[in-house]
Scaffold this active site. Sequence first.
Site, PDB file in Angstrom:
ATOM      1  N   ARG A 165       0.856  -1.185   0.000  1.00  0.00           N
ATOM      2  CA  ARG A 165       0.000   0.000   0.000  1.00  0.00           C
ATOM      3  C   ARG A 165       0.895   1.239   0.000  1.00  0.00           C
ATOM      4  O   ARG A 165       2.015   1.203   0.515  1.00  0.00           O
ATOM      5  CB  ARG A 165      -0.918   0.014   1.218  1.00  0.00           C
ATOM      6  N   LYS A 206      -2.162  -2.841   8.131  1.00  0.00           N
ATOM      7  CA  LYS A 206      -3.263  -2.442   9.011  1.00  0.00           C
ATOM      8  C   LYS A 206      -3.097  -3.093  10.379  1.00  0.00           C
ATOM      9  O   LYS A 206      -2.704  -4.244  10.494  1.00  0.00           O
ATOM     10  CB  LYS A 206      -4.596  -2.847   8.376  1.00  0.00           C
ATOM     11  N   HIS A 278      -3.021   2.064  -5.746  1.00  0.00           N
ATOM     12  CA  HIS A 278      -3.693   0.774  -5.601  1.00  0.00           C
ATOM     13  C   HIS A 278      -3.729   0.015  -6.920  1.00  0.00           C
ATOM     14  O   HIS A 278      -3.843  -1.212  -6.920  1.00  0.00           O
ATOM     15  CB  HIS A 278      -5.109   0.981  -5.051  1.00  0.00           C
ATOM     16  N   ARG A 281      -0.848  -2.141  -6.881  1.00  0.00           N
ATOM     17  CA  ARG A 281      -1.100  -3.262  -5.955  1.00  0.00           C
ATOM     18  C   ARG A 281      -1.973  -4.319  -6.623  1.00  0.00           C
ATOM     19  O   ARG A 281      -1.711  -5.525  -6.526  1.00  0.00           O
ATOM     20  CB  ARG A 281      -1.754  -2.719  -4.682  1.00  0.00           C
ATOM     21  N   HIS A 304      -3.366  -9.501   3.524  1.00  0.00           N
ATOM     22  CA  HIS A 304      -4.805  -9.631   3.753  1.00  0.00           C
ATOM     23  C   HIS A 304      -5.066 -10.552   4.943  1.00  0.00           C
ATOM     24  O   HIS A 304      -4.451 -11.622   5.058  1.00  0.00           O
ATOM     25  CB  HIS A 304      -5.498 -10.221   2.522  1.00  0.00           C
ATOM     26  N   TYR A 313      -9.025 -11.341  -6.881  1.00  0.00           N
ATOM     27  CA  TYR A 313      -8.061 -11.325  -7.984  1.00  0.00           C
ATOM     28  C   TYR A 313      -8.145 -12.589  -8.828  1.00  0.00           C
ATOM     29  O   TYR A 313      -7.786 -12.569 -10.001  1.00  0.00           O
ATOM     30  CB  TYR A 313      -6.648 -11.138  -7.445  1.00  0.00           C
TER      31      TYR A 313
END
Length: 334
Positions: A165, A206, A278, A281, A304, A313
């Site tokens: 990110r 995150k 993004h 990414r 993730h 994806y």
Amino acid sequence: MPDTSPVPTLSSALAGALQDYLAHLGVERGLSANTVAAYRRDLGRYARHLESTGRTGLDGVGERDVEDYVLVLRQGSDGGAPLSPSSTARALAAVRGWHRFALAEGLSRTDPSSQVHAPSALRRLPHALSVDEVARLLDAAGTGDGAVPLRDRALLELLYSTGGRISEVVGLDVDDVDGLLGERDGAAAGGDADARSAGSVRLRGKGNKERVVPVGSYARTALEAYLVRARAPLAAAGRGTPALFLNTRGARLSRQSAWSVLQASADRAGLTQHVSPHTLRHSFATHLLAGGADVRVVQELLGHASVTTTQIYTMVTREALREVYAAAHPRALG
């Protein structure tokens, strides 16, 4: 004043139950007149659907009745406008509220709506650049002489190489980069496998969760050039910072500045579609899966928490396969 006008065209039992709930919303919960009116429209449609199927009160409504109503909303088969998934979810939320109220007030013995789920909104497939478009973008990055072009090339190469990110990449410190300076030649001397494995970055995602991601050879070369020839001149303008990517004042490069770097490179590359950090990414993940990478590995690389997030994806790569099949198979199109 709350709207207490009667609900028309309904049996007395359903109309009374609905009027009680609308009064509860307006008086006890203090919802605005406009909000109560929206509930009146949504639940009036639901009550008329129930009445059309022979239901005269809420106590006889079953889960199948609520499920059928969800289909009615999506199809507009009651003569009303078909609703989108998000509007259907809103209407179903109103239905659930009414049934919960009826159960609490003793107007019904069960809540038939509790296990009925709204239709999922169609997930928009993430846009990914082709391999050729990524190459054009990266070739256009860092054109010219000086520290800033070297920084820009290293920044975009690292974004694509790691799938990080933008906040993770601009948040890197020099100490988060391992196996680059002074180690590449030695790794290469030890064999091709060692050369391919040299170099990684420690990204903080995150929840401040860390993951270590390998750095490809193109990004390693660009990072080495930046660290050897460009970072020190940029750092001289500041007061000293551990940040990997610096602006011309010697401070950490911001996300907004990194966006500007990407946009300028996309313009120079002649890419007409919208390109964001993004996008790189998405391209990273799509290209890995298209090359045969396991979805669980891509999940770890992207950081993730759930593999279901990464599986979007796989939809992209399946769509690409369909397009190739349709274009190449002699009997694909009639």
